[in-house]
Design an enzyme around this catalytic site. Structure first.
Site, PDB file in Angstrom:
ATOM      1  N   LEU A  83       0.896  -1.115   0.001  1.00 27.51           N
ATOM      2  CA  LEU A  83       0.005   0.104   0.027  1.00 27.51           C
ATOM      3  C   LEU A  83       0.728   1.388   0.034  1.00 27.51           C
ATOM      4  O   LEU A  83       1.899   1.121   0.681  1.00 27.51           O
ATOM      5  CB  LEU A  83      -0.948  -0.110   1.290  1.00 27.51           C
ATOM      6  CG  LEU A  83      -1.893  -1.260   1.376  1.00 27.51           C
ATOM      7  CD1 LEU A  83      -2.749  -0.923   2.667  1.00 27.51           C
ATOM      8  CD2 LEU A  83      -2.960  -1.313   0.381  1.00 27.51           C
ATOM      9  N   ASP A  84       0.443   1.991  -0.724  1.00 29.48           N
ATOM     10  CA  ASP A  84       1.042   3.701  -0.907  1.00 29.48           C
ATOM     11  C   ASP A  84       0.469   4.377   0.681  1.00 29.48           C
ATOM     12  O   ASP A  84      -0.318   4.010   1.164  1.00 29.48           O
ATOM     13  CB  ASP A  84       1.031   4.231  -2.167  1.00 29.48           C
ATOM     14  CG  ASP A  84      -0.029   4.615  -2.530  1.00 29.48           C
ATOM     15  OD1 ASP A  84      -1.014   4.564  -1.706  1.00 29.48           O
ATOM     16  OD2 ASP A  84      -0.148   5.016  -3.686  1.00 29.48           O
ATOM     17  N   SER A  85       1.158   5.619   0.657  1.00 26.32           N
ATOM     18  CA  SER A  85       0.892   6.309   1.574  1.00 26.32           C
ATOM     19  C   SER A  85      -0.642   6.977   1.727  1.00 26.32           C
ATOM     20  O   SER A  85      -1.400   6.970   2.789  1.00 26.32           O
ATOM     21  CB  SER A  85       1.531   7.589   1.918  1.00 26.32           C
ATOM     22  OG  SER A  85       1.598   8.494   0.600  1.00 26.32           O
TER      23      SER A  85
END
Lengths: 128, 104
Positions: A83-85
């Site tokens: 997952l990204d931010s």
């Protein structure tokens, strides 16, 4: 009709007693005991850790960007689940909604895995 | 990640969260909100590859301006958050004795 508004005899009596220092001392003890007894207690006594774990895992399982096979309590959102931010923000918002709490940005920054989230929610006594 | 990068990541995360919250305030219907959330995500992703500091600052400024403009007059507040309906309700009464009044 106005009789109800008049202070009762009992109230006068207690006011008279209140002047007596010995009675005042014993009353203050009684008062603090009363305060303890009458502190309202809620029916829900917090959430059990298992139920928090299950609900957090369900949130992760319902997230379409996460591979269902990789989900585990210790899996890091970024390095293990990919997952990204911004995805992390979405997960934190889903957790907020699930437990009807507001997670400040400072605390949200510390939530990097399901285990972190479970720890944080268990710490919050206003989580439902 | 350098300190500045971490600070910028936090700023963008905060912007994204505030955008989603604002969208949630306006779109009660979940289906409409989901659509809006996807749109917001596309808008954020469009600026993902900005490298020039001035362009980044402009994008952030533009997002802040839109957030201010679209702010909901009566936003949803979580019950136990400050301003919520359950905020500081039923605080256990103080059990300690009040300090003796010696100044009389």
């Amino acid at each position: 009709m106005f009789r109800a508004l008049r202070p009762s005899a009992a109230l006068y009596r207690s006011a008279v007693l209140y002047k007596n220092p010995a009675v005042v001392a014993s009353q203050s003890v009684a008062r603090s005991a009363m305060a303890l007894n009458f502190a309202r207690s809620y029916a829900s006594a917090g959430l059990s850790r298992e139920s928090v774990e299950k609900r957090v895992m369900d949130i992760l399982a319902g997230f379409n960007k996460i591979d269902a096979n990789k989900i585990s309590l210790q899996a890091n959102f970024n390095s293990d689940l990919g997952l990204d931010s911004l995805d992390t923000v979405e997960v934190v918002m889903a957790i907020e909604e699930e437990f009807s709490i507001e997670i400040p940005d400072k605390d949200a920054d510390e939530i990097k895995s399901a285990a972190n989230a479970v720890d944080y929610v268990s710490k919050r006594d206003d989580a439902h | 990640m350098s300190e500045a990068q971490i600070a910028h990541r936090r700023l963008v995360q905060s912007l994204y969260k505030r955008s989603l919250k604002t969208a949630q305030d306006w779109y009660i219907d979940t289906n409409l909100f989901r659509r809006k959330a996807v749109e917001l995500r596309i808008q954020f992703d469009a600026n993902k590859n900005l490298r020039h500091p001035r362009q980044i600052a402009q994008a952030v400024q533009e997002a802040e301006r839109q957030l201010k403009e679209l702010r909901h007059p009566d936003p949803y507040i979580a019950p136990t958050a400050p301003g919520g309906t359950k905020f500081e309700r039923n605080i256990p009464p103080p059990t300690a004795e009040p300090a003796a009044a010696e100044h009389h």
